[in-house]
Scaffold this active site. Structure first.
Site, PDB file in Angstrom:
ATOM      1  CE1 TYR A  47      -3.064  -3.005   0.467  1.00 41.79           C
ATOM      2  CE2 TYR A  47      -3.580  -2.255   2.669  1.00 41.79           C
ATOM      3  CZ  TYR A  47      -3.763  -3.150   1.631  1.00 41.79           C
ATOM      4  OH  TYR A  47      -4.663  -4.180   1.791  1.00 41.79           O
ATOM      5  CG  HIS A 105      -1.131  -8.604   0.442  1.00 41.06           C
ATOM      6  ND1 HIS A 105      -0.735  -7.296   0.551  1.00 41.06           N
ATOM      7  CD2 HIS A 105      -2.453  -8.558   0.159  1.00 41.06           C
ATOM      8  CE1 HIS A 105      -1.774  -6.508   0.354  1.00 41.06           C
ATOM      9  NE2 HIS A 105      -2.828  -7.249   0.104  1.00 41.06           N
TER      10      HIS A 105
END
Ligand code: NAP
Length: 272
Positions: A47, A105
């Site tokens: 991110y 992830h």
């Protein structure tokens, strides 16, 4: 705030998602969220906002042990040495000695899962993460991961909202004492115009988003809604003073299907 117990971890049921929040906006929202009572912040290496999440946490003045911070390792760092190095970088950016929860992830079939899980468990043993878990793992991968990992896995973070049926993942997690953490819990904002949710909300003086988040939490699922608007931070956490009836829960369950996935899988790395 409610907490979910999962293999030793105590996960606050509502957290702030931070995907696409960048720079000063991100830091300001994290700070505000904590001031409003959020005790769980979700970020990820990919991110590119771990530094700002850390800044927001420090600006809020919250004691470190009162907030639950999750970050995730991206798939290009799944080789064991890469994983450890990458987590060190995340911690440096966050300016934290450890995160509360560290997740893989996405699955990455190019690196043997057992090797990556070995590195994840090692990072926990080194004290860089209090708990570890996975994200976007299917039932088959959950089973494989649980069997291969030396340390307990505490969650699978997956897309989950009223339009997507996740009964199988929920059952698999429950079998192994793991929590489900719902990402895109307000279906990326699509619940706003939903008539069923709005109608149920009228019974309780709540918005469609609040009904949606309450429905998740009432199943013992944690939810990490993201918003860039301060007023919605309050809305999304104000869900602990009402209860949906069994009938209302059932009506929302009926909205889900296997085809309700919103995640653009183009976001995932191409395997071939
Ligand atoms: N593990 C993974 O692979 C993965 C994948 C995706 C997401 N995540 C995590 O999960 C978090 C949440 O998922 P998401 O960001 O995809 O989707 P989401 O939280 O379901 O939706 C975010 C969108 O909904 C709007 N929204 C938020 N609260 C609202 C409300 N009360 N009423 C109406 N609209 C509302 C926001 O708009 P405004 O900003 O205008 O409020 C934003 O556009 C992410 O931020 C990230 O931390 C993880």
């Amino acid at each position: 705030m409610l907490f979910l117990e999962a293999n030793g971890a105590r996960i606050p049921a509502i957290g702030l998602g931070t995907w696409e929040l960048r720079g000063r906006t991100c830091a300001r929202l994290v700070e505000q969220a904590v001031r409003l009572g959020y005790r769980h912040i979700d970020t990820a290496q990919v991110y590119e906002n771990e530094r700002e999440v850390g800044e927001g946490l420090r600006a809020s003045g919250i004691r470190r042990d009162e907030v639950f911070v999750t970050t995730k390792v991206w798939t290009n760092h799944f080789a064991p040495h890469d994983l450890e190095r990458s987590v060190k970088e995340s911690l440096e950016k966050l300016r934290l000695a450890e995160v509360d929860l560290l997740l893989l992830h996405w699955p990455n079939p190019r690196v043997p899962l057992a090797e990556t899980l070995g590195a994840l468990a090692h990072v926990r043993q080194l004290g860089m993460a209090r708990y570890i878990g996975v994200s976007n793992f299917t039932v088959a991968l959950i089973e494989e991961a649980v069997a291969a990992c030396a340390e307990p896995l505490v969650c699978d973070q997956v897309e989950y909202h009223p339009y997507l049926d996740q009964a199988k993942v929920r059952e698999a997690c429950a079998r192994h004492g793991m929590a489900v953490v719902a990402y895109s819990p307000v279906a990326k904002g699509r619940i706003k115009g939903d008539r069923t949710l709005a109608r149920i909300g009228q019974n309780h003086g709540k918005t469609a988003a609040q009904v949606c988040l309450r429905w998740l939490v009432q199943q013992n699922v944690a939810a990490i809604p993201r918003t860039s608007r301060i007023e919605r931070l309050s809305e999304n956490i104000d869900i602990f003073d009402f209860e949906l009836s069994a009938e209302e829960m059932g009506q929302i369950f009926q909205m889900g299907s296997a085809a309700g996935r919103l995640t653009d899988f183009g976001f995932a790395p191409k395997w071939d």
